[in-house]
Design a protein around this motif. Structure first.
Motif, PDB file in Angstrom:
ATOM      1  N   ASP A 379       0.938  -1.311   0.014  1.00  0.00           N
ATOM      2  CA  ASP A 379       0.145   0.039  -0.161  1.00  0.00           C
ATOM      3  C   ASP A 379       0.824   1.300  -0.177  1.00  0.00           C
ATOM      4  O   ASP A 379       0.541   2.289  -0.598  1.00  0.00           O
ATOM      5  CB  ASP A 379      -0.934   0.072   1.088  1.00  0.00           C
ATOM      6  N   ASP A 407      -9.674  -0.075  13.670  1.00  0.00           N
ATOM      7  CA  ASP A 407      -8.945   1.339  13.658  1.00  0.00           C
ATOM      8  C   ASP A 407      -7.645   1.663  13.908  1.00  0.00           C
ATOM      9  O   ASP A 407      -6.755   2.537  13.585  1.00  0.00           O
ATOM     10  CB  ASP A 407      -9.917   2.073  14.521  1.00  0.00           C
ATOM     11  N   ALA A 410      -4.569   2.152  11.670  1.00  0.00           N
ATOM     12  CA  ALA A 410      -3.912   3.545  11.160  1.00  0.00           C
ATOM     13  C   ALA A 410      -3.057   4.237  12.049  1.00  0.00           C
ATOM     14  O   ALA A 410      -2.181   5.005  11.236  1.00  0.00           O
ATOM     15  CB  ALA A 410      -5.379   4.489  11.294  1.00  0.00           C
ATOM     16  N   LEU A 414      -1.809   2.607   7.747  1.00  0.00           N
ATOM     17  CA  LEU A 414      -2.886   1.857   6.786  1.00  0.00           C
ATOM     18  C   LEU A 414      -4.194   2.295   6.748  1.00  0.00           C
ATOM     19  O   LEU A 414      -4.510   3.268   7.887  1.00  0.00           O
ATOM     20  CB  LEU A 414      -2.802   0.230   7.433  1.00  0.00           C
ATOM     21  N   ASP A 415      -4.952   2.235   5.745  1.00  0.00           N
ATOM     22  CA  ASP A 415      -6.349   2.694   5.844  1.00  0.00           C
ATOM     23  C   ASP A 415      -7.361   1.328   6.254  1.00  0.00           C
ATOM     24  O   ASP A 415      -7.552   0.543   5.417  1.00  0.00           O
ATOM     25  CB  ASP A 415      -6.620   2.949   4.365  1.00  0.00           C
ATOM     26  N   PRO A 416      -7.899   1.572   7.481  1.00  0.00           N
ATOM     27  CA  PRO A 416      -8.616   0.386   7.913  1.00  0.00           C
ATOM     28  C   PRO A 416      -9.843   0.181   7.121  1.00  0.00           C
ATOM     29  O   PRO A 416     -10.347  -1.037   6.848  1.00  0.00           O
ATOM     30  CB  PRO A 416      -9.138   1.170   9.312  1.00  0.00           C
ATOM     31  N   GLY A 417     -10.514   1.092   6.562  1.00  0.00           N
ATOM     32  CA  GLY A 417     -11.734   0.947   5.647  1.00  0.00           C
ATOM     33  C   GLY A 417     -11.363   0.151   4.462  1.00  0.00           C
ATOM     34  O   GLY A 417     -12.205  -0.588   4.010  1.00  0.00           O
ATOM     35  N   ARG A 418     -10.300   0.280   3.903  1.00  0.00           N
ATOM     36  CA  ARG A 418      -9.901  -0.411   2.699  1.00  0.00           C
ATOM     37  C   ARG A 418      -9.310  -1.965   2.978  1.00  0.00           C
ATOM     38  O   ARG A 418      -9.629  -2.823   2.209  1.00  0.00           O
ATOM     39  CB  ARG A 418      -8.567   0.263   1.781  1.00  0.00           C
TER      40      ARG A 418
END
Length: 714
Positions: A379, A407, A410, A414-418
């Motif tokens: 990423d 969460d 992050a 990193l992007d938790p939602g992705r």
């Protein structure tokens, strides 16, 4: 002149006594006969050493006392001298006294001269002895110095090709971090060092103490840009033997890395700088004098970077400054903030690699602690000049996976939602949590599962601990590799701990080792007795209950047992002590503490090694037992799958195939019976086992190199 004889007698005495240390005895010996209280009888003969010497006989002299007695110093009156005359006798007596005094003076002079000579000779002797002792001391010091230099030369031979190479590479890292060179030039210099490490030893061995600018000038001058050979692998991990060793990861990192470097690959290791690190064997430990920052929780935080060389392997230590408590604790694992600790380390490792301009072929990750490097790499860092690098993850087990709130991803950027999705990092069972190990499996190009006995299919079905859907989906990138051992240490033909070495060409040494083990354990030295060794790594009460029945049955048939515990855990020692007291058998000996030398002797002196499991990643006892000609035999000590059931999945290791065909279905009682009934066949079986190579350099190395080659071709 009779005293000439006395002179020679004195010299004869001196020649016999001059070297004696007891000067008091010597003086007494000389003084008593040399200076008598009364004049001795005169012997009128002349001593000569010439062959034509003749003895001249003089008339005897005697002295007539007033009472008519005769003194030996007077002359007998002749017939023509009637009675003698007083004045003649007085003159003769006076002449004799003068002559005696002269003789005594001469004797004193000779004695004094002899005394001086003796003292001089004694001083010379003492001086010679002192010089001899000094020479012997210098000789011993010289021998010690020669041995020290020989040992240093032996180490230097390895250091020329490995440690020196790594010191140069780590200095290049320092130059990049200090802004002296670009990452592109650093990559070229690294390739040159890796390719030319043998010839570099002669050129740069005396230049490592110079400043970076001078060293850089020489490196640029020497650079010829040849094509690189082998792979460049960077391990990002949490253990490495002997620096920090908790479980099977530590010996695996060191054993595999050394095997890879022996075959021409370049391996380096990045570790947290724990406060408890054992740095005794690290060469060239130094701090890089450059600023190093890494991202965590929305900010950049400073780190101290340390570098050194261990066993010819370059090691980098990352020490957080702001989060200094992360790695300054008593334990390595099992803290509530373990995710924060190791995600910080993982991100800091990638930041360091990117800033230093390294271009490794493979980033090798280990267990859940550094598995988050996978998603971080793809990423964020693959776009920072690391596009040709690939990711390989090793899992020693799946029982520890690290489940966290999404969460928290992050924290390291990193992007938790992705990522919190079923096909990425969402846990298969607890869907509200992120599974860190699952993310490592998904984002790695290859996954190596360390298991000496189990097949890939069996691991997915029965040992995945909830990851079965993920492992099944990524089955094609899974590989199974066995553990190994260091054959430079564990080899009966060269083992320094054994009283007698042996090999398949000459097995007599194994019998001698058996006798030595029996003597050390206090067992009877019966050559026909079958000796069973057992080295525990852990024991439960359930295990011991079953073990008691096994031992009792075997000792009834004359078998002997030697037990040793790997670690001095109080609960284990109490259980074994109770076990020993309950058995009360003279054919059973317990050693409650682990001893390195004794572990070698147990393997060499035993006919059978009783194993808790054929998969023993910490001690590798079954692998070593085969090398030492002892049969590894398992009993059902409470591990459900210890006696491995039939598995038609053919994706198993060569070690597993050999064990299944030779010892898998054999109990201890069956092994004892076979040794007794068919000893010649048993001996051939064991000699065949000794020829197999199950070290780190064999199958384990082959599988990893094939994995590296596979990911580089993607």
């Amino acid at each position: 002149m009779y005293y000439l004889n006395e002179k020679y007698e004195i010299l004869a005495i001196l020649s016999q006594w001059w070297a004696r240390e007891d000067l008091g005895m010597l003086m007494a010996t000389l003084i008593n006969p040399a200076i008598p209280s009364t004049p001795p009888p005169r012997r009128f003969s002349i001593f000569t050493s010439t062959p034509n010497a003749k003895f001249v006989k003089f008339p005897a002299l005697r002295c007539l006392r007033k009472n008519g007695e005769i003194n030996g110093l007077s002359r007998t009156p002749s017939p023509t001298d009637p009675g003698g005359q007083d004045d003649g006798e007085a003159e003769l007596e006076q002449s004799s006294n003068v002559e005696m005094e002269t003789k005594n003076d001469e004797i004193r002079r000779l004695f004094k001269e002899a005394q001086q000579n003796i003292l001089f000779l004694n001083k010379q002797r003492l001086k010679a002895v002192e010089e001899l002792n000094k020479t012997n001391r210098e000789k011993e010091l010289l021998i010690d110095k020669i041995e020290e230099l020989e040992e240093k030369n032996r180490r230097a031979a390895g250091k020329d090709n490995l440690a020196l190479c790594w010191e140069l590479l780590l200095r290049i890292d320092s130059m990049v971090l200090g802004g002296m060179i670009s990452t592109a030039e650093a990559s070229d210099l690294r390739a040159m060092v890796i390719d030319r490490k043998v010839s570099l030893a002669d050129v740069f061995s005396d230049m490592l103490q110079r400043r970076d600018a001078e060293l850089l000038a020489e490196l640029r001058h020497f650079s010829e840009g040849r094509k690189k050979k082998g792979f460049h692998i960077i391990h990002i991990c949490t253990e490495m033997e002997p620096l920090v060793s908790i479980g099977p990861l530590a010996p695996y990192i060191t054993g595999l890395s050394r095997a890879l470097q022996r075959k021409g690959h370049l391996v380096e290791v990045i570790l947290p700088k724990y406060a408890s690190l054992d740095l005794d064997e690290v060469q060239g430990l130094r701090e890089i004098e450059a600023e190093s920052y890494s991202y965590f929780n929305g900010q950049l935080h400073g780190n101290r970077i340390w570098t050194g060389v261990i066993y010819g392997i370059g090691v980098t230590f990352i020490q957080p400054l702001y989060f200094s408590s992360f790695f300054s604790r008593d334990r390595i694992y099992d803290y509530p903030d373990d995710f924060e600790r190791f995600s910080y380390f993982s991100r800091a490792s990638l930041d360091y690699i990117a800033k230093s301009g390294k271009r490794p072929d493979v980033l090798h990750l280990h267990n859940w602690e550094t598995a988050i490097v996978g998603p971080l790499f793809w990423d964020i860092f693959a776009k920072q000049g690391l596009g040709n690098t690939r990711i390989l993850l090793t899992c020693h087990s799946f029982d520890s996976q690290c489940l966290e709130e999404p969460d928290k991803l992050a924290l390291c950027g990193l992007d938790p939602g992705r990522l919190h999705r079923p096909d990425r990092m969402q846990d298969n069972a607890k869907t509200h949590l992120a599974n860190i190990l699952k993310g490592g499996v998904v984002y790695s190009n290859k996954v190596v599962i360390m298991s000496s006995m189990h097949s890939k299919g069996w691991i997915i079905r029965s040992m995945s601990h909830g990851l079965e859907p993920t492992l099944a989906l990524h089955k094609e990138k899974l590989l199974v590799a066995p553990c190994g051992f260091d054959k430079s240490i564990w080899d009966p033909s060269t083992d320094k701990f054994l009283p007698v070495n042996y090999s398949t060409e000459n097995m007599r040494g194994k019998d001698a080792c058996k006798v030595a083990l029996q003597q050390q354990a206090g067992l009877s030295n019966h050559a026909s007795a079958i000796l069973v060794g057992c080295i525990f790594s852990e024991v439960s009460d359930f295990d011991l209950e079953k073990l008691k029945a096994v031992v009792r049955n075997a000792t009834k048939g004359g078998a002997q047992f030697v037990f040793m515990v790997n670690d001095a855990v109080s609960t284990i020692n109490r259980a074994l002590k109770s076990f020993q007291e309950e058995l009360e058998d003279s054919n059973v000996k317990f050693f409650p503490h682990y001893d390195e030398a004794l572990s070698h002797l147990i393997l060499a002196g035993s006919d059978i090694i009783l194993c808790q499991s054929f998969h023993n990643p910490l001690l590798q006892v079954p692998l070593k037992a085969l090398k030492y000609g002892a049969a590894p035999v398992s009993e059902t000590f409470g591990e459900k799958n210890l006696r491995y059931t039939a598995d038609h999945d053919h994706e198993i290791t060569r070690f597993s195939q050999f064990m299944r065909s030779s010892f898998r279905n054999m109990s201890l009682s069956q092994a004892l019976d076979e040794i007794k009934t068919n000893p010649s066949m048993w001996k051939r079986k064991m000699m065949d086992a000794m020829t197999k190579d199950f070290s780190w350099d064999a199958e384990c190395y082959d599988i990893h190199v094939s994995a590296y080659a596979a990911v580089k071709s993607l």
